[in-house]
Design a protein around this motif. Structure first.
Motif, PDB file in Angstrom:
ATOM      1  N   THR A  40     -22.325 -65.093  -9.502  1.00  0.00           N
ATOM      2  CA  THR A  40     -21.408 -65.906  -8.704  1.00  0.00           C
ATOM      3  C   THR A  40     -20.545 -64.970  -7.880  1.00  0.00           C
ATOM      4  OG1 THR A  40     -21.358 -67.650 -10.376  1.00  0.00           O
ATOM      5  CG2 THR A  40     -19.562 -67.629  -8.765  1.00  0.00           C
ATOM      6  N   LEU A  41     -20.575 -65.145  -6.572  1.00  0.00           N
ATOM      7  CA  LEU A  41     -19.747 -64.365  -5.666  1.00  0.00           C
ATOM      8  C   LEU A  41     -18.519 -65.188  -5.315  1.00  0.00           C
ATOM      9  CD1 LEU A  41     -22.550 -62.980  -3.319  1.00  0.00           C
ATOM     10  CD2 LEU A  41     -21.504 -61.882  -5.310  1.00  0.00           C
ATOM     11  N   ASP A  42     -17.329 -64.604  -5.531  1.00  0.00           N
ATOM     12  CA  ASP A  42     -16.097 -65.353  -5.300  1.00  0.00           C
ATOM     13  C   ASP A  42     -15.474 -65.080  -3.938  1.00  0.00           C
ATOM     14  OD1 ASP A  42     -14.925 -62.843  -5.573  1.00  0.00           O
ATOM     15  OD2 ASP A  42     -13.982 -63.289  -7.495  1.00  0.00           O
ATOM     16  N   GLY A  43     -16.089 -64.206  -3.148  1.00  0.00           N
ATOM     17  CA  GLY A  43     -15.555 -63.900  -1.832  1.00  0.00           C
ATOM     18  C   GLY A  43     -14.437 -62.877  -1.859  1.00  0.00           C
ATOM     19  N   LYS A  44     -14.046 -62.399  -3.048  1.00  0.00           N
ATOM     20  CA  LYS A  44     -12.950 -61.444  -3.177  1.00  0.00           C
ATOM     21  C   LYS A  44     -13.377 -60.142  -3.849  1.00  0.00           C
ATOM     22  CE  LYS A  44      -9.627 -65.170  -3.649  1.00  0.00           C
ATOM     23  NZ  LYS A  44      -8.702 -65.856  -4.531  1.00  0.00           N
ATOM     24  N   HIS A  45     -14.241 -60.251  -4.844  1.00  0.00           N
ATOM     25  CA  HIS A  45     -14.618 -59.094  -5.647  1.00  0.00           C
ATOM     26  C   HIS A  45     -16.120 -58.839  -5.551  1.00  0.00           C
ATOM     27  CE1 HIS A  45     -11.044 -60.913  -7.547  1.00  0.00           C
ATOM     28  NE2 HIS A  45     -10.633 -59.657  -7.568  1.00  0.00           N
ATOM     29  N   LYS A 100     -23.035 -69.450  -5.860  1.00  0.00           N
ATOM     30  CA  LYS A 100     -23.864 -69.087  -7.007  1.00  0.00           C
ATOM     31  C   LYS A 100     -25.270 -68.759  -6.527  1.00  0.00           C
ATOM     32  CE  LYS A 100     -21.236 -71.782 -10.278  1.00  0.00           C
ATOM     33  NZ  LYS A 100     -21.254 -72.631 -11.446  1.00  0.00           N
ATOM     34  N   LYS A 117     -19.743 -57.730  -6.992  1.00  0.00           N
ATOM     35  CA  LYS A 117     -20.464 -57.870  -8.259  1.00  0.00           C
ATOM     36  C   LYS A 117     -21.631 -56.895  -8.245  1.00  0.00           C
ATOM     37  CE  LYS A 117     -18.211 -61.416  -9.936  1.00  0.00           C
ATOM     38  NZ  LYS A 117     -18.517 -62.558 -10.720  1.00  0.00           N
ATOM     39  N   ARG A 127     -27.773 -71.842  -4.607  1.00  0.00           N
ATOM     40  CA  ARG A 127     -27.636 -72.862  -5.664  1.00  0.00           C
ATOM     41  C   ARG A 127     -28.576 -74.051  -5.479  1.00  0.00           C
ATOM     42  NH1 ARG A 127     -23.663 -77.118  -4.594  1.00  0.00           N
ATOM     43  NH2 ARG A 127     -23.021 -76.926  -2.433  1.00  0.00           N
ATOM     44  N   LYS A 131     -19.570 -66.776  -0.424  1.00  0.00           N
ATOM     45  CA  LYS A 131     -19.270 -67.042  -1.839  1.00  0.00           C
ATOM     46  C   LYS A 131     -20.133 -68.207  -2.316  1.00  0.00           C
ATOM     47  CE  LYS A 131     -15.125 -69.815  -1.066  1.00  0.00           C
ATOM     48  NZ  LYS A 131     -13.716 -69.957  -1.391  1.00  0.00           N
TER      49      LYS A 131
END
Length: 134
Positions: free
Chosen positions: A113-118, A96, A120, A73, A94
């Motif tokens: 954007t990586l959310d740390g859970k799912h 952007k 991409k 980012r 996690k």
């Protein structure tokens, strides 16, 4: 003992393994050429939150040797590869990111954007190449 990146690349190519790389902030595997390479990449996909697929043309042919840069980012390069594909799996914290890639002079950019859970997935697809148009 820390192995030289060029040595690791040579061994991976000789054994038809996905190319893996890790340092303090980045971890990725790059490969997927041929059925065996594709199967190996798919077997480790769950370990990486970002999956990038490179393809071209109306038949969706896989591409390799794609220059890729992933920026955080703050627009700092966290991954720079001169020859990614056809599959590139990246483990990043996690946050952007912007993925930039180029094929035959045509540049593409995707935000993720990586959310740390799912996980991409990004598909970097070029509609056609100069060879297809001839």
């Amino acid at each position: 003992m820390k192995l030289q990146k060029s040595f690791v690349m040579a061994v991976a190519l000789a054994l038809a393994l996905p190319l893996a790389y890790a340092d303090d902030s980045t971890n990725y595997v790059n490969g997927g050429i041929g059925d065996e390479g594709m199967a190996r990449m798919h077997s480790i996909a769950n370990e990486y939150p970002l999956h990038i697929i490179f393809s071209e043309g109306k038949d969706g042919a896989f591409l390799a040797d794609i220059p890729v840069t992933i920026l955080d980012r703050h627009h700092k390069a966290v991954v720079e590869l001169p020859d990614a594909g056809p599959l590139l799996y990246v483990r990043l914290p996690k946050g952007k990111y912007t993925v930039n890639a180029e094929h035959h002079g045509v540049k593409q950019s995707r935000n993720v954007t990586l959310d740390g859970k799912h996980a991409k997935s990004l598909i970097m697809h070029w509609a056609s190449t100069s060879q297809e148009q001839e």
